[in-house]
Design a protein around this motif. Structure first.
Motif, PDB file in Angstrom:
ATOM      1  N   CYS A   1      -7.021   1.718   7.220  1.00  0.00           N
ATOM      2  CA  CYS A   1      -6.547   0.775   6.200  1.00  0.00           C
ATOM      3  C   CYS A   1      -7.523   0.843   5.021  1.00  0.00           C
ATOM      4  N   GLU A   2      -7.315   1.831   4.178  1.00  0.00           N
ATOM      5  CA  GLU A   2      -8.286   2.128   3.129  1.00  0.00           C
ATOM      6  C   GLU A   2      -8.426   0.991   2.124  1.00  0.00           C
ATOM      7  N   TYR A   3      -7.336   0.292   1.841  1.00  0.00           N
ATOM      8  CA  TYR A   3      -7.400  -0.775   0.838  1.00  0.00           C
ATOM      9  C   TYR A   3      -8.393  -1.855   1.252  1.00  0.00           C
ATOM     10  N   GLU A   4      -8.502  -2.125   2.538  1.00  0.00           N
ATOM     11  CA  GLU A   4      -9.472  -3.110   3.017  1.00  0.00           C
ATOM     12  C   GLU A   4     -10.869  -2.494   3.139  1.00  0.00           C
TER      13      GLU A   4
ATOM     14  N   PRO B   1      -5.204  -7.238  -0.338  1.00  0.00           N
ATOM     15  CA  PRO B   1      -4.925  -5.866  -0.748  1.00  0.00           C
ATOM     16  C   PRO B   1      -3.442  -5.491  -0.688  1.00  0.00           C
ATOM     17  N   THR B   2      -2.635  -6.247   0.070  1.00  0.00           N
ATOM     18  CA  THR B   2      -1.197  -5.973   0.056  1.00  0.00           C
ATOM     19  C   THR B   2      -0.531  -6.503  -1.201  1.00  0.00           C
TER      20      THR B   2
ATOM     21  N   CYS C   1       0.843  -1.199   0.000  1.00  0.00           N
ATOM     22  CA  CYS C   1       0.000   0.000   0.000  1.00  0.00           C
ATOM     23  C   CYS C   1       0.880   1.251   0.000  1.00  0.00           C
ATOM     24  N   ASP C   2       0.248   2.416  -0.163  1.00  0.00           N
ATOM     25  CA  ASP C   2       1.005   3.668  -0.222  1.00  0.00           C
ATOM     26  C   ASP C   2       1.797   3.907   1.057  1.00  0.00           C
ATOM     27  N   THR C   3       1.225   3.555   2.204  1.00  0.00           N
ATOM     28  CA  THR C   3       1.914   3.787   3.478  1.00  0.00           C
ATOM     29  C   THR C   3       3.185   2.957   3.571  1.00  0.00           C
TER      30      THR C   3
ATOM     31  N   LEU D   1      -1.564  -5.982  -4.796  1.00  0.00           N
ATOM     32  CA  LEU D   1      -2.592  -5.242  -5.521  1.00  0.00           C
ATOM     33  C   LEU D   1      -3.100  -5.969  -6.754  1.00  0.00           C
TER      34      LEU D   1
ATOM     35  N   ARG E   1       4.796   1.527   1.208  1.00  0.00           N
ATOM     36  CA  ARG E   1       5.703   1.859   0.103  1.00  0.00           C
ATOM     37  C   ARG E   1       6.608   3.041   0.457  1.00  0.00           C
TER      38      ARG E   1
END
Length: 373
Positions: A316-319, A283-284, A90-92, A286, A94
């Protein structure tokens, strides 16, 4: 003391063989084959007493996973850790490596190892050669660190050990689904494995399975549990006491991490290509997102679930972004859904969420409208 707490207490953070890893699916077999000690800095919320050092470098809306991992690396015993391995998620995550380097300025030097995983799917650009190049570069650096050449035999031996651990985790999950183990004990032992040598984790899993009792005479409502992390320990106990039977695990640190078991291979790149190509959607990772809804629906069907519980880390926006559409689809399958939010620094949240869990369990125990009990 929990098994996870024991594992953390036993770590020698200054050991030059120790490599902290983020996010959840690093090449632990490869590190182990070189005689190194990978630990995955995931699930530390109940074991990091403060977030002051992390707060000095991260925004307040960063998830607990990143905040706790940062605190562990910047303060306390973890400040003696000398190496970190990252791959892109995710962006965080990364952007975390450079933040941690800055946070360590003036302290013990921190070496970063990286592996960029191409997030392409079938029909997109072919990325196998790039992946192999990334694997070769990482192996080259590990050879320098360990002062030893890559050994296919040692790597395959490590693969067999981690496969044995995955098999035991699968067996323990089956015992959990039958009610022969409680969620609190299973999650504790499973999470301890991220901080233990694989040999010790195998021993711990054998001991856990030896404690499995007979299936209970009465079965409670069946649920699939989902999230990046398992529920905190207190909330696991609440779920156990509510009589819910966890028959499926779509949890990144649990079921998603050991569902895929490729055969040991002498070539590390081939092994990890096989591992990630068929990995449980997460989600980790992608590129796997397109398979996620079908995977969860099939898991719920296979588990004969009555309900679906999502335990989400705040921010945790991806989830969280998946949940409205996923819940809609699961409700179309006849499942009832519950979302529980875990906030950074909020303790285990059990007391605040206990009433909601109990009400959900009681609702699941009732026949749907229009049906007679």
């Amino acid at each position: 003391m929990s098994q996870l707490a024991r594992a953390l207490a036993g770590l020698d953070w200054a050991d030059p063989r120790l490599i902290g890893c983020l996010p959840l699916y690093p090449p632990r077999e490869l590190f182990h084959g070189f005689g190194l000690k990978p630990v995955v800095l995931w699930g530390l919320a109940e074991h990091v007493p403060a977030l002051d050092k992390a707060a000095a470098h991260l925004q307040s809306y960063v998830c607990a996973v990143a905040q706790c991992a940062s605190q562990a690396v910047l303060a306390g015993p973890g400040a003696r850790l000398g190496r970190l391995f990252f791959y892109n998620a995710c962006d965080t995550i990364r952007n975390l490596p450079e933040i941690l380097l800055q946070g360590r300025a003036g302290g013990k030097p921190l070496e970063l190892l990286r592996w960029h995983l191409p997030q392409t799917t079938a029909g997109q650009a072919e990325a196998t050669d790039y992946f192999r190049g990334q694997a070769a570069a990482l192996i080259g650096r590990l050879e320098q660190i360990s002062q030893a050449r890559f050994s296919p035999e040692a790597f395959m031996g490590s693969c067999r050990l981690y496969d044995q651990a995955r098999q035991l985790l699968t067996q323990a999950q089956a015992a959990l689904a039958l009610g022969r183990l409680c969620l609190a004990d299973f999650a504790d032992v499973a999470m301890a494995g991220w901080f233990l040598p694989v040999e010790e984790h195998i021993t711990l899993l054998d001991e856990l399975l030896a404690t499995a009792g007979p299936p209970p005479p009465a079965s409670g409502p069946r649920v699939v549990l989902s999230g990046i992390l398992p529920p905190p320990a207190g909330l696991c106990r609440v779920l156990d006491e509510a009589g819910l039977r966890v028959t499926g695990l779509d949890v990144a640190a649990l079921g998603r991490s050991y569902a895929r078991r490729p055969a040991p291979m002498a070539d590390a790149a081939d092994y990890y290509l096989a591992l990630f190509a068929g990995h449980a959607p997460c989600p980790t990772l992608l590129a796997s997102a397109g398979r996620r809804f079908d995977h969860v629906v099939e898991l719920c069907r296979r588990s004969q679930a009555d309900g679906f519980i999502f335990v989400g880390e705040k921010f945790c926006e991806y989830e969280w972004f998946d949940m409205p559409l996923l819940f809609e689809r699961l409700r179309g399958e006849g499942l009832r859904c519950l979302a529980l939010e875990i906030a950074p620094g909020g303790g285990d949240g059990a007391a605040a969420l206990a009433n909601r869990v109990q009400a959900f369990a009681e609702m699941l125990a009732q026949p749907p409208a229009g049906e007679k009990s």
